[in-house]
Write a protein that holds these residues in place. Structure first.
Motif, PDB file in Angstrom:
ATOM      1  N   ASP A  11       0.629  -1.060   0.295  1.00  0.00           N
ATOM      2  CA  ASP A  11      -0.114  -0.114  -0.332  1.00  0.00           C
ATOM      3  C   ASP A  11       0.780   1.973  -0.498  1.00  0.00           C
ATOM      4  N   GLU A  12       2.174   1.436   0.029  1.00  0.00           N
ATOM      5  CA  GLU A  12       3.421   2.550   0.123  1.00  0.00           C
ATOM      6  C   GLU A  12       3.205   2.506  -1.370  1.00  0.00           C
ATOM      7  N   GLY A  13       2.994   4.167  -1.590  1.00  0.00           N
ATOM      8  CA  GLY A  13       2.991   4.820  -3.347  1.00  0.00           C
ATOM      9  C   GLY A  13       4.594   4.354  -3.476  1.00  0.00           C
ATOM     10  N   ILE A  14       4.762   4.794  -4.536  1.00  0.00           N
ATOM     11  CA  ILE A  14       6.207   4.824  -5.434  1.00  0.00           C
ATOM     12  C   ILE A  14       6.981   5.752  -5.265  1.00  0.00           C
ATOM     13  N   VAL A  15       8.200   5.937  -4.893  1.00  0.00           N
ATOM     14  CA  VAL A  15       8.832   7.379  -4.588  1.00  0.00           C
ATOM     15  C   VAL A  15       9.883   7.568  -6.334  1.00  0.00           C
ATOM     16  N   THR A  16       9.014   8.273  -7.094  1.00  0.00           N
ATOM     17  CA  THR A  16      10.184   7.880  -8.359  1.00  0.00           C
ATOM     18  C   THR A  16      10.523   9.798  -8.598  1.00  0.00           C
ATOM     19  N   CYS A  17      11.409  10.462  -9.200  1.00  0.00           N
ATOM     20  CA  CYS A  17      11.708  11.243  -9.539  1.00  0.00           C
ATOM     21  C   CYS A  17      11.212  11.225 -11.636  1.00  0.00           C
ATOM     22  N   ARG A  18      11.645  12.925 -12.517  1.00  0.00           N
ATOM     23  CA  ARG A  18      11.179  12.201 -13.326  1.00  0.00           C
ATOM     24  C   ARG A  18      12.631  13.244 -14.001  1.00  0.00           C
ATOM     25  N   PRO A  19      13.052  13.002 -15.185  1.00  0.00           N
ATOM     26  CA  PRO A  19      14.068  13.056 -15.871  1.00  0.00           C
ATOM     27  C   PRO A  19      15.087  14.618 -16.339  1.00  0.00           C
ATOM     28  N   ASP A  20      14.084  15.590 -15.714  1.00  0.00           N
ATOM     29  CA  ASP A  20      14.405  16.892 -15.123  1.00  0.00           C
ATOM     30  C   ASP A  20      14.682  17.031 -13.754  1.00  0.00           C
ATOM     31  N   HIS A  21      14.602  16.543 -13.182  1.00  0.00           N
ATOM     32  CA  HIS A  21      14.816  17.005 -11.732  1.00  0.00           C
ATOM     33  C   HIS A  21      16.641  17.591 -11.399  1.00  0.00           C
ATOM     34  N   SER A  22      17.077  17.670 -10.847  1.00  0.00           N
ATOM     35  CA  SER A  22      18.584  17.593 -11.142  1.00  0.00           C
ATOM     36  C   SER A  22      18.775  16.702 -10.021  1.00  0.00           C
ATOM     37  N   VAL A  23      19.975  16.559  -9.535  1.00  0.00           N
ATOM     38  CA  VAL A  23      20.663  15.530  -8.996  1.00  0.00           C
ATOM     39  C   VAL A  23      20.346  15.350  -7.696  1.00  0.00           C
ATOM     40  N   ALA A  24      20.289  17.116  -7.517  1.00  0.00           N
ATOM     41  CA  ALA A  24      20.554  17.194  -5.999  1.00  0.00           C
ATOM     42  C   ALA A  24      19.052  17.353  -5.137  1.00  0.00           C
ATOM     43  N   GLU A  25      17.934  16.998  -6.668  1.00  0.00           N
ATOM     44  CA  GLU A  25      17.074  17.047  -5.717  1.00  0.00           C
ATOM     45  C   GLU A  25      16.469  15.944  -5.480  1.00  0.00           C
ATOM     46  N   ALA A  26      16.680  14.758  -6.786  1.00  0.00           N
ATOM     47  CA  ALA A  26      16.608  13.436  -7.018  1.00  0.00           C
ATOM     48  C   ALA A  26      17.224  13.059  -5.527  1.00  0.00           C
ATOM     49  N   ILE A  27      18.795  12.837  -5.496  1.00  0.00           N
ATOM     50  CA  ILE A  27      19.763  13.222  -3.644  1.00  0.00           C
ATOM     51  C   ILE A  27      18.712  13.014  -2.726  1.00  0.00           C
ATOM     52  N   ALA A  37      17.064   3.331  -4.644  1.00  0.00           N
ATOM     53  CA  ALA A  37      16.928   3.518  -6.430  1.00  0.00           C
ATOM     54  C   ALA A  37      15.449   4.241  -6.307  1.00  0.00           C
ATOM     55  N   MET A  38      15.593   4.748  -7.282  1.00  0.00           N
ATOM     56  CA  MET A  38      13.677   5.143  -7.943  1.00  0.00           C
ATOM     57  C   MET A  38      14.211   4.714  -9.299  1.00  0.00           C
ATOM     58  N   PRO A  39      12.348   5.027  -9.870  1.00  0.00           N
ATOM     59  CA  PRO A  39      11.773   4.904 -11.281  1.00  0.00           C
ATOM     60  C   PRO A  39      12.561   6.259 -11.551  1.00  0.00           C
ATOM     61  N   VAL A  40      12.898   6.507 -12.524  1.00  0.00           N
ATOM     62  CA  VAL A  40      12.484   8.106 -13.680  1.00  0.00           C
ATOM     63  C   VAL A  40      11.680   7.659 -14.679  1.00  0.00           C
ATOM     64  N   VAL A  41      10.869   8.677 -14.234  1.00  0.00           N
ATOM     65  CA  VAL A  41       9.326   8.376 -15.622  1.00  0.00           C
ATOM     66  C   VAL A  41       9.466   9.512 -15.901  1.00  0.00           C
ATOM     67  N   ASP A  42       8.573   9.661 -17.207  1.00  0.00           N
ATOM     68  CA  ASP A  42       8.170  10.853 -18.119  1.00  0.00           C
ATOM     69  C   ASP A  42       6.761  10.951 -17.293  1.00  0.00           C
ATOM     70  N   THR A  44       3.663  10.682 -18.478  1.00  0.00           N
ATOM     71  CA  THR A  44       2.948   9.636 -19.071  1.00  0.00           C
ATOM     72  C   THR A  44       3.054   8.227 -17.987  1.00  0.00           C
ATOM     73  N   GLY A  45       3.505   8.249 -17.406  1.00  0.00           N
ATOM     74  CA  GLY A  45       4.892   7.803 -16.348  1.00  0.00           C
ATOM     75  C   GLY A  45       5.541   6.332 -16.824  1.00  0.00           C
ATOM     76  N   ALA A  46       5.627   6.824 -18.211  1.00  0.00           N
ATOM     77  CA  ALA A  46       6.431   5.443 -19.021  1.00  0.00           C
ATOM     78  C   ALA A  46       7.623   5.969 -18.586  1.00  0.00           C
ATOM     79  N   VAL A  47       8.511   4.196 -18.142  1.00  0.00           N
ATOM     80  CA  VAL A  47       9.973   4.858 -17.330  1.00  0.00           C
ATOM     81  C   VAL A  47      10.779   4.898 -18.353  1.00  0.00           C
ATOM     82  N   GLU A  48      11.672   6.020 -17.777  1.00  0.00           N
ATOM     83  CA  GLU A  48      12.659   6.285 -18.455  1.00  0.00           C
ATOM     84  C   GLU A  48      14.271   6.131 -18.381  1.00  0.00           C
ATOM     85  N   GLY A  49      14.209   5.013 -16.734  1.00  0.00           N
ATOM     86  CA  GLY A  49      15.793   4.462 -16.518  1.00  0.00           C
ATOM     87  C   GLY A  49      15.054   4.543 -15.245  1.00  0.00           C
ATOM     88  N   VAL A  50      16.205   4.965 -14.179  1.00  0.00           N
ATOM     89  CA  VAL A  50      16.268   4.519 -12.920  1.00  0.00           C
ATOM     90  C   VAL A  50      17.412   4.966 -12.406  1.00  0.00           C
TER      91      VAL A  50
END
Length: 143
Positions: A11-27, A37-42, A44-50
């Motif tokens: 029931d936990e949400g998935i922590v994600t970030c966007r490709p345009d977030h800064s590395v500092a924001e992701a950290i 780790a967390m998935p990087v999504v666009d 639309t919810g498509a996975v662009e990377g980890v």
């Protein structure tokens, strides 16, 4: 056991970030949630990377302090190795071992539905083995 069976009770949400977030924001997200780790999504919810702790180290080593201002898309592991919910835990564990990764985005119809770690899969495997052992003990006792 399938990945779907493992994730259906969460029931936990998935922590994600966007490709345009800064590395500092992701950290900040990684450390704030105490995750590796967390998935990087666009949008639309498509996975662009980890994006993982390993990516942070690699990015800092190559870019120095400027890495913190770089977009996550410059540091993430891409393309992401993904799995579908129908994959078995053993297949997923074998894939992780072969590819030397510790996290897998679970994708259904091109969209992220969950994110599993090697720890999630090992726990599910141990739970299965313990249930089988308990069933065997009960059977032996009843004979």
């Amino acid at each position: 056991m399938s990945i779907a069976a493992i994730i259906e009770t969460r029931d936990e949400g998935i922590v994600t970030c966007r490709p345009d977030h800064s590395v500092a924001e992701a950290i900040t997200l990684l450390t704030g949630r105490r995750i590796g780790a967390m998935p990087v999504v666009d949008e639309t919810g498509a996975v662009e990377g980890v994006f993982s702790e390993r990516d942070v180290i690699r990015c800092l080593q190559t870019m120095g302090a400027d890495a913190l201002n770089a977009p996550v898309s410059d540091a993430m592991t891409s393309p992401a190795v993904t799995v579908g919910p129908e994959m078995s835990e053993l297949e997923a564990l074998a894939l992780m071992t072969r590819r030397r990764i510790r996290h897998l985005p679970v994708v259904d119809n091109g969209r992220l539905v969950d994110f599993v770690s090697i720890g999630d899969l090992v726990k599910a495997r141990i739970d299965t083995i313990e249930a089988e052992a308990n069933a065997m003990r009960a059977y032996i006792r009843s004979a």
